[in-house]
Scaffold this active site. Structure first.
Site, PDB file in Angstrom:
ATOM      1  N   TRP B 306       0.847  -1.101  -0.007  1.00 32.32           N
ATOM      2  CA  TRP B 306      -0.075   0.030  -0.030  1.00 32.32           C
ATOM      3  C   TRP B 306       0.623   1.131   0.236  1.00 32.32           C
ATOM      4  O   TRP B 306       0.279   2.432  -0.402  1.00 32.32           O
ATOM      5  CB  TRP B 306      -0.970   0.105   1.303  1.00 32.32           C
ATOM      6  N   ASN B 308       3.611   1.681  -1.667  1.00 30.00           N
ATOM      7  CA  ASN B 308       4.446   1.713  -2.853  1.00 30.00           C
ATOM      8  C   ASN B 308       3.875   1.769  -4.324  1.00 30.00           C
ATOM      9  O   ASN B 308       4.468   1.915  -5.016  1.00 30.00           O
ATOM     10  CB  ASN B 308       5.765   0.720  -2.504  1.00 30.00           C
ATOM     11  N   TRP B 309       2.444   1.053  -4.214  1.00 30.75           N
ATOM     12  CA  TRP B 309       2.020   1.010  -5.518  1.00 30.75           C
ATOM     13  C   TRP B 309       1.566   2.332  -6.252  1.00 30.75           C
ATOM     14  O   TRP B 309       1.344   2.300  -7.360  1.00 30.75           O
ATOM     15  CB  TRP B 309       0.904  -0.148  -5.508  1.00 30.75           C
ATOM     16  N   PRO B 312       1.967   8.944  -5.724  1.00 30.40           N
ATOM     17  CA  PRO B 312       1.431  10.120  -5.483  1.00 30.40           C
ATOM     18  C   PRO B 312       0.392  10.173  -4.320  1.00 30.40           C
ATOM     19  O   PRO B 312       0.534  11.057  -3.555  1.00 30.40           O
ATOM     20  CB  PRO B 312       0.681  10.473  -6.832  1.00 30.40           C
ATOM     21  N   VAL B 313      -0.491   9.277  -4.117  1.00 28.00           N
ATOM     22  CA  VAL B 313      -1.332   9.389  -3.094  1.00 28.00           C
ATOM     23  C   VAL B 313      -0.768   9.049  -1.920  1.00 28.00           C
ATOM     24  O   VAL B 313      -0.784   9.754  -0.881  1.00 28.00           O
ATOM     25  CB  VAL B 313      -2.529   8.320  -3.295  1.00 28.00           C
ATOM     26  N   HIS B 314       0.427   8.323  -1.876  1.00 32.10           N
ATOM     27  CA  HIS B 314       1.122   7.866  -0.619  1.00 32.10           C
ATOM     28  C   HIS B 314       1.760   9.235  -0.094  1.00 32.10           C
ATOM     29  O   HIS B 314       1.806   9.368   1.184  1.00 32.10           O
ATOM     30  CB  HIS B 314       2.149   6.818  -0.729  1.00 32.10           C
ATOM     31  N   HIS B 347     -12.267   5.388  -1.690  1.00 32.50           N
ATOM     32  CA  HIS B 347     -12.514   4.320  -2.199  1.00 32.50           C
ATOM     33  C   HIS B 347     -14.125   4.300  -2.550  1.00 32.50           C
ATOM     34  O   HIS B 347     -14.691   3.711  -3.465  1.00 32.50           O
ATOM     35  CB  HIS B 347     -11.990   3.094  -1.739  1.00 32.50           C
ATOM     36  N   TYR B 409     -25.833  -5.758 -11.476  1.00 33.70           N
ATOM     37  CA  TYR B 409     -26.441  -6.545 -12.348  1.00 33.70           C
ATOM     38  C   TYR B 409     -27.976  -6.941 -11.650  1.00 33.70           C
ATOM     39  O   TYR B 409     -28.937  -6.990 -12.469  1.00 33.70           O
ATOM     40  CB  TYR B 409     -25.738  -7.683 -12.890  1.00 33.70           C
TER      41      TYR B 409
END
Lengths: 420, 420
Positions: B306, B308-309, B312-314, B347, B409
């Site tokens: 979380w 490192n992916w 920018p957000v981190h 999220h 659906y």
């Protein structure tokens, strides 16, 4: 707190940009393994619930034997001991001076000549030898041939060293300083190494290059041994299962030369043989040098691949074939081509004889590496070169295998039709 | 030549043994790409020859728009400029002293409060907004929210610095020494940065953290730009094609929560967005800091993934949320949990509002990371930890997505049934 500006940017490249020079992707390897396991797990469970265990161990045995009461391939392997003992006996006589160097060379030459022709003749003439059994026996004989050649060379070098007056120097040279010794082992010097025990240690050790004092690991790690054993059993099971349930039907029904399965089988075989099995043997024998392969997956040239995927053979070629040729005054180019010729010969030997077909596909496949290496080295670099090497492995290798499989099936199908 | 023994073994581990510490597997990444291309190339050709081009650009547009003459999502994006200009106007008044710090804070708070609620209200109330169009507009608003928050913070820090008597110190601090400057650019100091040009550079720059002087690359490399553009177009095409020809039928016909395609789509989206698109934008704007992701593929803990992916957000969370909380005296644990809460909120915001369903799956998915992180960190290490992280990505993520798709659906199917 004192006011600050908290700067947070600096000039840098993204890791995946080739300019960054970053290459640590161990996680990608784990991803491949996880994907392999996950995508097979459901199929495996479904298949098992539906069909039960289809993999038939008896059928596997029948690959090696036509008649369970006659084991020609196994007998061949047992007979191989004779050649080992002849080589040891010759070296002993040489060390005592009972054989002249010339006689010794002659005996070795005859011993190794018979070693390489006798099993081929048996496999060709005895109809009860199956292709898989024959290939296994011939592989063992080829390995033994390379080992005994190395044994002869090293003992000759030892005698040459001893004959120099400066005996002290020779002794210190016989135990090179870069090797690491564990406490209990004491070093062996020349005639002391000519024992049955030393000979058989070399025969079973995972190397083709003889040394008087191999580097030894301090102890057998039971956990390591068990992990390698589990991997061996797992991959044996997977390889046999894939071959039985997947490869054979595909080959029988349709000839698709670009099938990926063949490539995956090769990758699994690589891991099974060069990592699991060789490390298992090395751990059992406390053999210290575990470099059985190098980072061929990063090869950017074809040459780098051939030099790094099979280190035992590469080491042998360098020590006992390429460098001696250079020392005898041959040029680099001639010596390199000679190595490729030798390799091509053994590839052909190990495929043609057990299949009893002489098609030269393996020989030509090996020789085709020379122009391929030139092309990749000339036009492609970095990751493009690496991709080209991968493509040549993924497409080239199954293609060569399929040529033989195709010819074999055509040949035997025609025989069946003729037989009716 | 002088006789020698040519020693050739030394104690060493196999590269694939975890004890070797070897981790250079760039070639494996290339192998994955080659396998992806090779295994898709034949399918792609066959499909193309059989069906022609099935991918329908008009259908893609219809994902964003219900009625081609009304573009609610696009209008929303255009309206976003108002909030940018309000923020800039407020900062200008603050710098001149026309607004008190308190009034400025109030205006910013209202501006950002409206920024986050207004588009949500529009998406919820306007039936002509499609889920994909709504999600895109809300993503842009969320990014803008984070950027304006950072803008406000940094300008506040600048005023705090200026208010300190030692003005010289403040000027040297406003241009940190670890940044690299190309020849032509001159450094900007506090009130000089409050221009439309500077503001819009920040709005379009691939970062969420404002700085007065971003590191800049010396020039736009056209070759690099074109390579990234080709990748963007290629992956856009592949993502849309996969979604149209592959995902939708599978979801419609059967619910398989463990489908791998979803994971592959995510991986491709990652590369498309974080490598190709962001590098493309950065190259165009000569933005120097290209660290948009770190080596999350090697993560051995969930926390590392979380962190490192999504750099920018981190970075934003660290600079504008986590560290300010610490400075205000909150404990590490509380601050960390607050970050997860904020992330879970956004999220949920980005998924629930466009789908007009409040199910809390995304929120719970994010919160479930806390016990998962504890479990992996506690019991698994090294390659096993890495495999666990991969499995949680491969299985967990599609599962969360599928919960929503399933509910969506079911909801719409019932509505259709009710409508009849």
């Amino acid at each position: 707190p004192r006011p600050r500006l908290y700067p947070c940017h600096k000039t840098q490249d993204s890791l995946l940009s080739s300019a960054s020079g970053y290459n640590k992707y161990r996680g990608i390897l784990n991803w491949c393994v996880v994907m392999l396991v996950l995508s097979n797990a459901r199929l495996f469970l479904e298949n098992l619930l539906k069909h039960g265990i289809l993999v038939d161990p008896i059928q596997v045995v029948s690959l090696f034997l036509n008649d369970p009461y006659r084991w020609p391939a196994a007998c061949l392997v047992i007979v191989a001991n004779v050649f080992v003992l002849v080589a040891l006996y010759t070296e002993r006589q040489l060390s005592k001076g009972s054989f002249s160097e010339r006689l010794g060379f002659l005996v070795h030459a005859i011993n190794m000549g018979v070693l390489i022709t006798f099993p081929a003749a048996v496999v060709l003439l005895l109809p009860s030898v199956t292709p898989v059994g024959g290939a296994s026996a011939l592989s063992i004989y080829t390995i033994l041939f390379l080992k005994l050649y190395s044994y002869k060379d090293v003992n000759l070098w030892c005698r040459e060293l001893s004959s120099i007056k400066v005996k002290k120097l020779s002794r210190s040279l016989s135990c090179p300083s870069q090797q690491h010794w564990s406490g209990g082992d004491c070093k062996v010097s020349y005639p002391g190494n000519l024992t049955i025990r030393d000979m058989y240690y070399f025969v079973f050790a995972p190397t083709l290059c003889y040394e008087l004092n191999f580097p030894r690991s301090p102890s057998v790690r039971v956990g390591f041994l068990l992990r390698r054993l589990c991997e061996m059993l797992f991959f044996t099971q997977v390889l046999v299962a894939l071959a039985q349930q997947w490869m054979v039907p595909i080959i029988r029904s349709s000839m698709k030369p670009l099938e990926v399965p063949n490539h995956l089988l090769w990758l699994m075989f690589f891991y099974w043989f060069f990592h699991s099995s060789m490390n298992f043997t090395a751990e059992l024998l406390r053999f210290g040098d575990r470099q059985f392969y190098n980072d061929w997956w990063n090869s950017e040239t074809v040459t780098y691949f051939w030099q790094n995927w099979n280190i035992p053979v590469h080491k042998w070629c360098l020590r006992h074939f390429y460098k001696p040729l250079l020392r005898r005054g041959f040029s680099k180019k001639v010596s390199q081509s000679a190595v490729f010729f030798l390799s091509a010969f053994f590839h052909e030997y190990l495929v043609s004889v057990p299949l009893r077909m002489f098609r030269l596909w393996a020989f030509m496949g090996m020789m085709a590496q020379i122009p391929l290496a030139w092309f990749v080295g000339r036009f492609l670099r970095g990751n493009y070169g690496n991709a080209a090497v991968w493509i040549s492995i993924i497409i080239g290798q199954p293609f060569a295998v399929l040529m033989y499989v195709h010819d074999y099936y055509v040949l035997h199908h025609r025989q069946e039709v003729d037989g009716l």
